[in-house]
Design an enzyme around this catalytic site. Sequence first.
Site, mmCIF file in Angstrom:
data_model
loop_
_atom_site.group_PDB
_atom_site.id
_atom_site.type_symbol
_atom_site.label_atom_id
_atom_site.label_comp_id
_atom_site.label_asym_id
_atom_site.label_seq_id
_atom_site.Cartn_x
_atom_site.Cartn_y
_atom_site.Cartn_z
ATOM 1 N N ARG A 106 1.248 -1.546 0.394
ATOM 2 C CA ARG A 106 -0.026 -0.453 0.003
ATOM 3 C C ARG A 106 1.244 1.147 -0.163
ATOM 4 N NH1 ARG A 106 -3.284 -2.782 3.584
ATOM 5 N NH2 ARG A 106 -4.581 -3.878 2.631
ATOM 6 N N LYS A 128 2.163 11.431 -11.766
ATOM 7 C CA LYS A 128 0.884 10.385 -12.006
ATOM 8 C C LYS A 128 2.017 9.383 -12.604
ATOM 9 C CE LYS A 128 -1.853 12.708 -15.625
ATOM 10 N NZ LYS A 128 -2.410 13.583 -16.834
ATOM 11 N N GLU A 170 7.557 18.182 -24.964
ATOM 12 C CA GLU A 170 6.491 18.413 -24.244
ATOM 13 C C GLU A 170 7.051 19.952 -23.511
ATOM 14 O OE1 GLU A 170 4.572 16.308 -23.143
ATOM 15 O OE2 GLU A 170 5.125 14.247 -22.218
ATOM 16 N N LYS A 208 5.096 23.188 -15.455
ATOM 17 C CA LYS A 208 5.114 21.637 -15.403
ATOM 18 C C LYS A 208 4.280 21.644 -13.967
ATOM 19 C CE LYS A 208 3.282 16.797 -15.446
ATOM 20 N NZ LYS A 208 3.567 15.741 -16.006
ATOM 21 N N GLU A 218 -6.210 16.707 -11.108
ATOM 22 C CA GLU A 218 -6.430 16.504 -12.884
ATOM 23 C C GLU A 218 -8.261 16.831 -12.652
ATOM 24 O OE1 GLU A 218 -4.547 14.012 -16.472
ATOM 25 O OE2 GLU A 218 -6.538 13.874 -16.978
ATOM 26 N N ARG A 222 -5.117 20.379 -14.526
ATOM 27 C CA ARG A 222 -3.901 20.442 -15.231
ATOM 28 C C ARG A 222 -4.188 18.951 -16.255
ATOM 29 N NH1 ARG A 222 -1.057 15.377 -11.585
ATOM 30 N NH2 ARG A 222 0.892 14.999 -13.204
ATOM 31 N N ASN A 226 -3.005 17.950 -21.418
ATOM 32 C CA ASN A 226 -2.555 16.961 -22.143
ATOM 33 C C ASN A 226 -2.595 17.269 -23.689
ATOM 34 O OD1 ASN A 226 -4.835 13.815 -22.047
ATOM 35 N ND2 ASN A 226 -3.327 14.087 -20.468
ATOM 36 N N HIS A 229 -2.306 15.205 -27.002
ATOM 37 C CA HIS A 229 -2.123 13.578 -26.192
ATOM 38 C C HIS A 229 -3.626 13.157 -26.727
ATOM 39 C CE1 HIS A 229 0.749 15.266 -24.152
ATOM 40 N NE2 HIS A 229 1.438 14.056 -23.062
ATOM 41 N N HIS A 233 -2.087 10.074 -28.000
ATOM 42 C CA HIS A 233 -2.300 8.755 -27.035
ATOM 43 C C HIS A 233 -2.648 8.020 -28.336
ATOM 44 C CE1 HIS A 233 -1.270 9.874 -22.776
ATOM 45 N NE2 HIS A 233 -0.167 9.611 -23.261
ATOM 46 N N HIS A 248 7.045 8.528 -27.261
ATOM 47 C CA HIS A 248 5.879 9.525 -26.062
ATOM 48 C C HIS A 248 6.033 10.704 -27.579
ATOM 49 C CE1 HIS A 248 2.996 10.516 -24.021
ATOM 50 N NE2 HIS A 248 3.958 11.758 -23.615
HETATM 51 N N1 LIG Z 1 4.112 10.647 -15.423
HETATM 52 C C1 LIG Z 1 3.865 12.024 -16.820
HETATM 53 O O1 LIG Z 1 3.821 12.851 -16.269
HETATM 54 C C2 LIG Z 1 4.352 11.547 -17.773
HETATM 55 C C3 LIG Z 1 5.377 12.734 -18.718
HETATM 56 C C4 LIG Z 1 5.046 12.378 -19.943
HETATM 57 C C5 LIG Z 1 5.428 11.236 -20.177
HETATM 58 N N2 LIG Z 1 5.309 9.983 -18.918
HETATM 59 C C6 LIG Z 1 5.348 8.557 -19.755
HETATM 60 O O2 LIG Z 1 7.092 9.104 -19.904
HETATM 61 C C7 LIG Z 1 7.668 7.706 -21.225
HETATM 62 C C8 LIG Z 1 8.176 8.373 -22.361
HETATM 63 O O3 LIG Z 1 9.324 8.659 -21.618
HETATM 64 P P1 LIG Z 1 11.290 8.743 -21.573
HETATM 65 O O4 LIG Z 1 10.671 9.481 -23.341
HETATM 66 O O5 LIG Z 1 11.669 9.335 -21.039
HETATM 67 O O6 LIG Z 1 11.338 7.594 -22.178
HETATM 68 P P2 LIG Z 1 11.982 6.254 -21.244
HETATM 69 O O7 LIG Z 1 11.959 5.600 -20.079
HETATM 70 O O8 LIG Z 1 11.215 4.959 -22.780
HETATM 71 O O9 LIG Z 1 13.171 6.550 -21.770
HETATM 72 C C9 LIG Z 1 14.384 6.682 -23.297
HETATM 73 C C10 LIG Z 1 15.281 5.658 -24.101
HETATM 74 O O10 LIG Z 1 16.211 6.449 -23.690
HETATM 75 C C11 LIG Z 1 17.386 5.463 -23.045
HETATM 76 N N3 LIG Z 1 17.992 6.655 -21.490
HETATM 77 C C12 LIG Z 1 17.437 6.526 -20.735
HETATM 78 N N4 LIG Z 1 18.329 7.884 -20.095
HETATM 79 C C13 LIG Z 1 18.951 7.650 -21.312
HETATM 80 C C14 LIG Z 1 20.494 8.450 -21.234
HETATM 81 N N5 LIG Z 1 21.255 9.632 -19.659
HETATM 82 N N6 LIG Z 1 21.392 8.058 -21.099
HETATM 83 C C15 LIG Z 1 21.407 7.111 -22.503
HETATM 84 N N7 LIG Z 1 20.051 7.084 -22.605
HETATM 85 C C16 LIG Z 1 19.075 6.459 -21.946
HETATM 86 C C17 LIG Z 1 16.085 4.833 -21.926
HETATM 87 O O11 LIG Z 1 16.462 2.422 -21.858
HETATM 88 C C18 LIG Z 1 15.370 3.894 -23.011
HETATM 89 O O12 LIG Z 1 15.434 3.567 -24.378
HETATM 90 C C19 LIG Z 1 5.830 7.291 -21.521
HETATM 91 O O13 LIG Z 1 5.722 6.148 -21.291
HETATM 92 C C20 LIG Z 1 4.614 8.280 -21.654
HETATM 93 O O14 LIG Z 1 3.571 7.867 -21.328
HETATM 94 C C21 LIG Z 1 4.714 10.066 -18.440
HETATM 95 O O1 LIG Z 2 1.114 15.166 -16.042
HETATM 96 C C1 LIG Z 2 -0.119 14.975 -16.807
HETATM 97 O O2 LIG Z 2 -1.165 15.282 -15.967
HETATM 98 C C2 LIG Z 2 0.205 15.631 -18.442
HETATM 99 O O3 LIG Z 2 -0.404 14.963 -18.554
HETATM 100 C C3 LIG Z 2 1.785 14.857 -18.929
HETATM 101 C C4 LIG Z 2 1.450 14.604 -20.081
HETATM 102 O O4 LIG Z 2 2.724 14.724 -20.723
HETATM 103 C C5 LIG Z 2 1.703 12.884 -19.371
HETATM 104 O O5 LIG Z 2 2.328 11.969 -21.056
HETATM 105 C C6 LIG Z 2 1.545 12.321 -18.962
HETATM 106 O O6 LIG Z 2 1.574 10.393 -18.609
HETATM 107 C C7 LIG Z 2 -0.041 11.766 -19.359
HETATM 108 O O7 LIG Z 2 -1.049 10.736 -18.147
HETATM 109 P P1 LIG Z 2 -2.642 10.388 -19.278
HETATM 110 O O8 LIG Z 2 -3.127 10.375 -18.508
HETATM 111 O O9 LIG Z 2 -3.014 11.386 -20.365
HETATM 112 O O10 LIG Z 2 -2.498 9.328 -19.475
HETATM 113 ZN ZN LIG Z 3 3.464 13.264 -22.780
#
Ligand SMILES: NC(=O)c1ccc[n+]([C@@H]2O[C@H](COP(=O)([O-])OP(=O)(O)OC[C@H]3O[C@@H](n4cnc5c(N)ncnc54)[C@H](O)[C@@H]3O)[C@@H](O)[C@H]2O)c1
Ligand SMILES: O=C(O)C(=O)C[C@@H](O)[C@H](O)[C@H](O)COP(=O)(O)O
Ligand SMILES: [Zn+2]
Length: 348
Positions: A106, A128, A170, A208, A218, A222, A226, A229, A233, A248
């Site tokens: 948890r 998130k 982004e 952000k 959200e 917030r 998106n 997206h 998405h 992404h």
């Molecule tokens: N939670 C949120 O608010 C939020 C916001 C935006 C995106 N996302 C999510 O984030 C993900 C995309 O993230 P990303 O673009 O960082 O992708 P990722 O985590 O897959 O990293 C991209 C690639 O770069 C490599 N890598 C990472 N750091 C490195 C470094 N310093 N040197 C060399 N290689 C490196 C990784 O191994 C991978 O192959 C998606 O799943 C997306 O949905 C979430």
């Molecule tokens: O933080 C947020 O809120 C965002 O929407 C940031 C986005 O860049 C990110 O891709 C996020 O993971 C999207 O969320 P989702 O709820 O649409 O899956």
């Molecule tokens: Zn995003």
Amino acid sequence: MITILNDDFSQLNNFLHEKSFSKIFILVDENTHEYCLPVLLGNMETNLNFEILEIEAGEEMKNIQTANQLWEILTEMQADRKALVINLGGGVITDMGGFVASTYKRGVQFINIPTTLLSMCDASIGGKTGIDLMHYKNMVGTFAFPEQIFIYPKFLETLPFKELRSGFAEMLKHGLIADKAHWESLIQVHKLDVEAVVPHIQTSMDIKQDVVEKDFHERNIRKTLNFGHTIGHSIESLCLSQGNPILHGEAVAMGMICEAHLAYLEDLITQQDADGIIENIQRYYPYLDISDFTDESITALLLNDKKNTDSKINFSLVSGIGSCTYDHQCSQENILKSLDFYRKLNNA
Ligand SMILES: NC(=O)c1ccc[n+]([C@@H]2O[C@H](COP(=O)([O-])OP(=O)(O)OC[C@H]3O[C@@H](n4cnc5c(N)ncnc54)[C@H](O)[C@@H]3O)[C@@H](O)[C@H]2O)c1
Ligand SMILES: O=C(O)C(=O)C[C@@H](O)[C@H](O)[C@H](O)COP(=O)(O)O
Ligand SMILES: [Zn+2]
């Protein structure tokens, strides 16, 4: 709290000393294991025992099977509620690690050390967490803040160009939805490289964080994060389901082009603003071939977007450069027109 790390990682070491964790679990993927973990371990000073948990790299890993494996490993290693999970990686690692940590027993504490541009400016911030379900993006997850976020921009030195460009999408989004000056300084970047983007990271992080502080769950503003997206998405999911994943940020860039045109069709922005947004995004991102995807297949995914209410698709659309609406319902005709507009850009 977000901290930019000094070269000696002293702020991270102070954090580890001040808290009484029982053990540390460092989550990495194969690339952050190779490029970032040696830097972390070379600078981390702690008497605590730690374990390395490694997963393969890529969006394909952000699913329940990987989460389950990680929960099982934590259990086998007797991680207790005072354990700390350190997510060292891009958005896949921070989304997945945050999800696993926030649900295991948890909830155990976690920190994010983002290593991609995308995770520094966006994914590591805002709490998130989540995983994909049947290729639908982030369908299962939690809202859970990391204890801390530590940013070390030098990690970007080993990041492949395509990944840097993905994160830049982004950042462009942050400018478009909230800060015209940020957008205008980003589009001054002619050669997209680490040196050019690093000075802009702080502004993106601030935008952000500011939005998240106003609306963590959200419920309203917030949703503006998106922008791009809703359509982005759906295309990202379709590519993932075909075993041909795109990044992404590439999907978000494509989505922002469609949704900027949609904002124009819905009378939210002028044609001049729409064209300016679209032309600038096209300067950085090659055309993404969506010819395999029918309107029906894209619409089916749009109908499952998390922002939807009462079976209606709610878009977050720019209402100028630096402002954004949310819960905007568009005519089906305009949604399809925006996809058609994108398809025609291929021949333009
Ligand atoms: N939670 C949120 O608010 C939020 C916001 C935006 C995106 N996302 C999510 O984030 C993900 C995309 O993230 P990303 O673009 O960082 O992708 P990722 O985590 O897959 O990293 C991209 C690639 O770069 C490599 N890598 C990472 N750091 C490195 C470094 N310093 N040197 C060399 N290689 C490196 C990784 O191994 C991978 O192959 C998606 O799943 C997306 O949905 C979430
Ligand atoms: O933080 C947020 O809120 C965002 O929407 C940031 C986005 O860049 C990110 O891709 C996020 O993971 C999207 O969320 P989702 O709820 O649409 O899956
Ligand atoms: Zn995003």
